[in-house]
Design an enzyme around this catalytic site. Sequence first.
Site, mmCIF file in Angstrom:
data_model
loop_
_atom_site.group_PDB
_atom_site.id
_atom_site.type_symbol
_atom_site.label_atom_id
_atom_site.label_comp_id
_atom_site.label_asym_id
_atom_site.label_seq_id
_atom_site.Cartn_x
_atom_site.Cartn_y
_atom_site.Cartn_z
ATOM 1 C CE LYS A 121 4.278 13.265 17.483
ATOM 2 N NZ LYS A 121 5.707 13.296 17.241
ATOM 3 N NE ARG A 151 14.355 19.161 11.174
ATOM 4 C CZ ARG A 151 13.214 18.558 11.416
ATOM 5 N NH1 ARG A 151 12.575 17.966 10.448
ATOM 6 N NH2 ARG A 151 12.699 18.552 12.625
ATOM 7 C CB SER A 190 8.715 12.289 9.815
ATOM 8 O OG SER A 190 9.967 11.793 10.176
ATOM 9 C CG HIS A 233 15.258 10.590 11.083
ATOM 10 N ND1 HIS A 233 14.047 10.361 10.481
ATOM 11 C CD2 HIS A 233 15.019 11.523 12.053
ATOM 12 C CE1 HIS A 233 13.112 11.093 11.070
ATOM 13 N NE2 HIS A 233 13.679 11.826 12.013
HETATM 14 P P1 ADP Z 1 10.797 14.372 17.260
HETATM 15 O O1 ADP Z 1 9.313 14.173 17.228
HETATM 16 O O2 ADP Z 1 11.435 13.956 18.551
HETATM 17 O O3 ADP Z 1 11.298 15.704 16.765
HETATM 18 P P2 ADP Z 1 11.707 13.320 14.733
HETATM 19 O O4 ADP Z 1 11.682 11.899 14.300
HETATM 20 O O5 ADP Z 1 10.885 14.290 13.974
HETATM 21 O O6 ADP Z 1 11.309 13.261 16.254
HETATM 22 O O7 ADP Z 1 13.193 13.866 14.770
HETATM 23 C C1 ADP Z 1 14.187 13.242 15.554
HETATM 24 C C2 ADP Z 1 15.441 14.083 15.493
HETATM 25 O O8 ADP Z 1 15.952 14.088 14.158
HETATM 26 C C3 ADP Z 1 15.234 15.551 15.858
HETATM 27 O O9 ADP Z 1 16.367 15.993 16.578
HETATM 28 C C4 ADP Z 1 15.144 16.241 14.522
HETATM 29 O O10 ADP Z 1 15.542 17.586 14.596
HETATM 30 C C5 ADP Z 1 16.131 15.411 13.723
HETATM 31 N N1 ADP Z 1 15.850 15.479 12.291
HETATM 32 C C6 ADP Z 1 14.688 15.224 11.668
HETATM 33 N N2 ADP Z 1 14.795 15.421 10.335
HETATM 34 C C7 ADP Z 1 16.085 15.806 10.113
HETATM 35 C C8 ADP Z 1 16.840 16.180 8.949
HETATM 36 N N3 ADP Z 1 16.285 16.230 7.744
HETATM 37 N N4 ADP Z 1 18.140 16.512 9.102
HETATM 38 C C9 ADP Z 1 18.696 16.499 10.325
HETATM 39 N N5 ADP Z 1 18.051 16.182 11.471
HETATM 40 C C10 ADP Z 1 16.756 15.834 11.371
#
Ligand code: ADP
Length: 169
Positions: free
Chosen positions: A50, A100, A138, A26
Site C-alpha cells: 500500500k 458505515r 481516514s 475508529h
Molecule cells: P481498512 O483499510 O482495513 O478498511 P480502515 O482503517 O479504513 O482500514 O478501517 C478499519 C475498520 O474501521 C473498518 O472496519 C472500517 O469500516 C472501520 N471504520 C472506519 N471508519 C469508521 C467510522 N467512521 N465509523 C465506524 N467504523 C469505521
Amino acid sequence: MYCNGMSEKRRIAVYPGSFDPPTYGHVDIIKRSLPLFDKVIIAVLENPSKTTALFTPNERVNMLKEILTETNGTKLITFKGLLVDCMSNFGANVIIRGLRFVSDFEYEMQMALMNHSLDARVETVFMVARPERTFVSSSLVKEVAKLGRDISPFVPPPVAKALKEKFAI
Ligand code: ADP
C-alpha cells in the site's frame, strides 16, 4: 479451540485496519467493543504494497498508543500477511469490523466469508457506525487536512497534530 495453553474461555477480539490515520470513528468502535470482549487487539496493517499510506506503521501505532493511553483492555500490534494466521498467536477468534454504509457491506461480507473459510474458528462481528461518524474516513480526513481545513472534530488531538505536521499547516 484456544491457543497459548489457555484453559479458561477468554473473549479476545482483533480490530484490524490501516488506521492511516486513526479517527474518532475508529475510537468509537474500539470503545464500544471493550465491554463485549475481555481484550481487544488493535491490529495495524503494515501492508507493504500500500504505497498510498501517509503514515508509517510505527507512526500509526504511536498515535494509537497516545489515544488509548487511558483505555484498559486493549493491545496494539502490527501485522502483515493474513490476519487469520496471526490471530491464533493471541488466542483471538473474533474479528471486529465497522460498517458505515451499505457500500462497506459487500466487501466486508466477502472478507468475513473468506476469513471463516480460511479458519473455521474465526467469526466476524460487525459494529454499525454511529450516525454522527458515518462520514468520517481516514482518506477524507487526509484530503481535508491537505487542503488546510480544521480536522479536529474528526480525529483525536495527537492525530490532528500529526496531520498538521505532515502537511505543514
Ligand atoms: P481498512 O483499510 O482495513 O478498511 P480502515 O482503517 O479504513 O482500514 O478501517 C478499519 C475498520 O474501521 C473498518 O472496519 C472500517 O469500516 C472501520 N471504520 C472506519 N471508519 C469508521 C467510522 N467512521 N465509523 C465506524 N467504523 C469505521
